[in-house]
Design a protein around this motif. Structure first.
Motif, PDB file in Angstrom:
ATOM      1  N   LEU A  67       7.747   8.884 -21.738  1.00 33.49           N
ATOM      2  CA  LEU A  67       7.782   7.337 -21.550  1.00 33.49           C
ATOM      3  C   LEU A  67       6.702   6.913 -21.090  1.00 33.49           C
ATOM      4  N   GLY A  78      10.565   9.374 -13.289  1.00 31.53           N
ATOM      5  CA  GLY A  78       9.349   8.831 -13.992  1.00 31.53           C
ATOM      6  C   GLY A  78       9.312   7.594 -14.601  1.00 31.53           C
ATOM      7  N   VAL A  79      10.398   6.789 -13.595  1.00 32.08           N
ATOM      8  CA  VAL A  79      10.562   4.422 -13.743  1.00 32.08           C
ATOM      9  C   VAL A  79       9.656   4.630 -12.411  1.00 32.08           C
ATOM     10  N   GLY A  80       9.509   4.875 -11.495  1.00 33.59           N
ATOM     11  CA  GLY A  80       8.835   4.332 -11.026  1.00 33.59           C
ATOM     12  C   GLY A  80       9.681   3.834  -9.504  1.00 33.59           C
ATOM     13  N   THR A  81       9.209   4.020  -8.357  1.00 29.85           N
ATOM     14  CA  THR A  81      10.664   3.384  -7.307  1.00 29.85           C
ATOM     15  C   THR A  81       9.678   1.666  -7.007  1.00 29.85           C
ATOM     16  N   ALA A 111       1.178   5.405 -17.320  1.00 20.74           N
ATOM     17  CA  ALA A 111       0.505   7.071 -16.947  1.00 20.74           C
ATOM     18  C   ALA A 111       0.004   7.216 -18.456  1.00 20.74           C
ATOM     19  N   ILE A 138       2.021   8.199  -9.368  1.00 22.69           N
ATOM     20  CA  ILE A 138       3.374   7.943 -10.637  1.00 22.69           C
ATOM     21  C   ILE A 138       4.723   8.007  -9.682  1.00 22.69           C
ATOM     22  N   LYS A 139       5.193   8.636  -8.444  1.00 18.04           N
ATOM     23  CA  LYS A 139       5.982   8.237  -8.049  1.00 18.04           C
ATOM     24  C   LYS A 139       6.516   7.002  -7.831  1.00 18.04           C
ATOM     25  N   GLU A 140       5.291   6.208  -7.462  1.00 20.16           N
ATOM     26  CA  GLU A 140       5.380   5.198  -7.587  1.00 20.16           C
ATOM     27  C   GLU A 140       5.297   3.356  -8.591  1.00 20.16           C
ATOM     28  N   LEU A 141       4.856   3.659  -9.631  1.00 21.94           N
ATOM     29  CA  LEU A 141       4.305   3.388 -10.510  1.00 21.94           C
ATOM     30  C   LEU A 141       5.304   3.789 -11.816  1.00 21.94           C
ATOM     31  N   GLY A 142       5.717   4.882 -12.117  1.00 23.28           N
ATOM     32  CA  GLY A 142       6.626   5.284 -13.219  1.00 23.28           C
ATOM     33  C   GLY A 142       5.265   5.641 -13.922  1.00 23.28           C
ATOM     34  N   LEU A 143       5.949   6.634 -15.098  1.00 21.56           N
ATOM     35  CA  LEU A 143       5.109   6.877 -16.066  1.00 21.56           C
ATOM     36  C   LEU A 143       4.595   6.251 -17.079  1.00 21.56           C
ATOM     37  N   SER A 144       4.828   4.910 -17.647  1.00 22.29           N
ATOM     38  CA  SER A 144       4.425   3.817 -18.786  1.00 22.29           C
ATOM     39  C   SER A 144       3.549   3.516 -18.585  1.00 22.29           C
TER      40      SER A 144
END
Lengths: 472, 472
Positions: free
Chosen positions: B160, B186-189, A163, A155-161
């Motif tokens: 999100l 939670g946007v993601g890097t 998830a 999630i750190k890289e990809l985000g929550l969308s």
């Protein structure tokens, strides 16, 4: 004397010496409109003389609340702690920032020493990791982020969308920062599932509900010392459930953590050693200067660093001439960070663990004394037996004492505390907070912290509330 | 004299007087292992005597970096500012927390006055809103959250997981906190799209790419004064694109915002009045004590409050006896918050805008002087003409001067700066940062801020680098 020397003389005279004097006022109340007129706030092209600046200092002090005054009971911090204050002055003058060992060698090591000792008190025999940060709300935010990263590192890289819907569990009495963290971190406030009373059966039921909805539980927040009532969630029970369902257990012990110092009271946090993370603010009950707030993690795999790192090349060069594992900055979501641990370390050095323990025991004994007095006195009613240093009670003015205990009574009682609060502020005699809570009408919340506080002060508070409110 | 008085005498003698003395050392370097032996870090059951505590204070000062020393050029802050330091001492002694007017009346009004004045300098003629917080990284985080809330308010509640993939645009040179914010929120890097050089055509292309992927652009971060090079993104151009695509424009002016004080240099930030939000740290170029960091929003619809509010009943009672619009706490993601604006207000009062302007002009003139000297001297090579107060350059030791400009040369040059840095730290003569950057080998980054710095100091830096590195 130089400007700095003159200013320090003012601070010593008007803040340090006066503030702890019970005969001084806690506050010199002015409304925003009055205060704007009294203070000359405008910033202009030309500078002002040193004598004018000194006058601004005097005015700022005069109209500020004396939070170190023995009769300031309004927040979860209070009292004057000279060692911690001196430590603050030192760091304000030195201006260190705690990202690299290179710029803050002393305070990096001191932070580490304090964190280790706090982990020892928690009972993490194998240590762990941690960081001081800008308040307990930040610590709770760290907990949510770490719990999420632990379960779903991508999630750190990809985000929550992409998830699943993640769910946090907490008791209704928890601090509002859990909700703020859920909002900020993109979890969503509706995905904080509130467990009415934090007992294992109710928690387990909520977990099952979330799962049946297709959501993914990942974290439980237990509170050790709630903000309003000073109540403690049963950590041991909650830890069992967390183990069963593989959930991150965070204990928000910002307020209640101090009980770990006390042989007599540490049972309140029984099981805290099983937590994955703990928030604990020495600036509350332990009286370190504001802010002094630790976030601690049991993990030993650099989770904190991996979760937050961004590897800025201008700070965290890997070809430095010293061991860069001492550069703590990449554990933080802040960049510049203050050496708050020093404010706790210096006073701990001076007082020793035993004196800190005695202070906690004394404050809790004083809270019990106050609760007993509340029960004894006519016109006072205790909300609940205090578990900690919060004493919550209603004052019932004579005019309401013959009313029956129905909606009309509570509606009228609800208006009493705000008026008494206004009167105490305008008189400047003391400061005590009030609030409604759930379906409870406005009540007073007394917080007892400082060793400078006596039984006489407790008696004074009740006398004063009666004097200020008896005509209502 | 009391313990507090003795401590203050030590602070005056060892920190205030010594630190700005150019004949004193900037640092008394010890490795972590050495320093652990020198400092007695352990916390024990018993307390220590006052004389021991005073010795701890002296030791902490002795082995700390003197960031106020005229030859400390290592970070984006430096120098001694007496008015700001005095303001720090006052607030440390008073212990206010800035959630409610009731507990911090003076500092609430002062924060408001400073924010208004800063908004005036930005050019927001109709005002806006803002908050001081714990550093520029926090401000950038606020910006991401506000931009998101502005476009998709329901994310606060729902999270999100059901939202589309949101994308932020920024230049490669931006501060690493943009990436940290994307991770935390939670946007993601990976959803931070990097625009190589932040010009409108490149930005527009990236926006189109994101859209074609089905992602949703919502925010552009422009940097005014990058951390390493001190470069400025063209705000006016970027604002055009943001308007065209309805994107939130945030300007990270943490470092470069100070140029707004200068008639001569404010063109660097041309167009900043069109930003939706701005981060600006007076603790950097303007020398307010650490931390002093403002986040400003052009919005006039209480977006900041709506985005962050959790309406804690124990703090934000609506039946208070004063105008509760002065309770600023629910705008913040923190709970307790320090009155950092006061540290800027008091010095601004004393110096006036004109003196702040002169300081900025002087620092930038000094940076240009240094750059010219670098160009003149044999063995020094400028990385780029300074736009601001960052002067980036290589030192080439005699042994490398006859090598041709190929991979071998750069590989060897890469190892030079770390050794010189080690030597300057161990000597204690000055502190200058170095880093690699993109494909560039390690170079020095000089930061010029303090009005206490002279041309002699600039010459000294270059002489000293040569002396420390000529044998390499």
């Amino acid at each position: 004397p130089s400007f700095i020397e003159q200013s320090i003389a003012i601070i010593m005279e008007d803040v340090v010496k006066k503030a702890t004097d019970v005969t001084e006022k806690v506050c010199e109340w002015r409304s925003p409109e009055q205060l704007k007129e009294l203070l000359d706030l405008e910033l202009t092209d030309g500078g002002e003389s040193e004598s004018k600046i000194l006058q601004h200092c005097r005015d700022a002090i005069r109209y500020s609340i004396k939070t170190t005054h023995p009769r300031f009971f309004n927040q979860l911090y209070a009292g004057m702690e000279p060692y911690s204050m001196v430590a603050s002055f030192i760091t304000e003058a030195l201006k260190p920032s705690l990202y690299t060992y290179e710029v803050a060698p002393v305070f990096t090591l001191i932070e580490d020493a304090v964190l280790r000792k706090m982990m020892e008190m928690i009972g993490w025999e194998e240590g762990g990791d941690g960081i001081f940060n800008a308040g307990g709300s930040m610590s709770n935010m760290y907990a949510v982020n770490l719990a999420r990263y632990h379960h779903y590192p991508h999630i750190k890289e990809l985000g929550l969308s992409a998830a699943p819907r993640l769910v946090i569990f907490t008791s209704r009495e928890c601090h509002y920062s859990i909700s703020k963290a859920a909002a900020l971190l993109g979890v969503g406030t509706k995905n904080v599932y509130v467990v009415g009373k934090m007992i294992s059966s109710a928690l387990e039921e909520q977990i099952k509900t979330a799962k049946s909805e297709g959501a993914v539980p990942f974290m439980v927040n237990a509170t050790a010392g709630t903000t309003v009532l000073g109540a403690f969630d049963p950590i041991e029970e909650i830890a069992d459930i967390c183990e069963k369902y593989n959930l991150w257990l965070h204990v928000d012990a910002c307020w209640g953590g101090a009980a770990l110092m006390s042989q007599k009271h540490k049972h309140l946090l029984k099981g805290i050693h099983r937590a994955n993370s703990v928030a604990w603010n020495p600036h509350k009950m332990l009286m370190a200067c504001l802010q002094c707030s630790a976030f601690l993690v049991r993990d030993k795999t650099h989770l904190l660093q991996r979760c937050h790192s961004a590897q800025a090349s201008y700070l965290f060069q890997q070809d430095k001439f010293y061991d860069v594992s001492y550069d703590t900055g990449d554990k933080s979501v802040q960049c510049s960070r203050k050496p708050d641990a020093f404010k706790f370390w210096l006073m701990w050095k001076a007082l020793g663990t035993r004196e800190l323990e005695q202070r906690v025991d004394r404050a809790l004994a004083m809270a019990r004394y106050l609760a007993q007095e509340v029960e004894k006195r006519e016109g006072f009613r205790l909300l609940m037996d205090p578990e900690y240093a919060n004493v919550c009670f209603w004052y019932i003015p004579p005019s309401l004492r013959n009313l029956s205990d129905g909606p009309e009574f509570w509606k009228k009682l609800h208006t009493v505390a705000p008026v008494i609060k206004e009167r105490m502020m305008k008189k400047g005699s003391m400061m005590v907070g009030y609030q409604p809570h759930g379906d409870k009408a406005n009540f007073f919340r007394m917080i007892i912290i400082s060793p400078q506080v006596s039984k006489q002060d407790m008696d004074f508070v009740l006398d004063e509330i009666h004097n200020l409110g008896k005509d209502l």
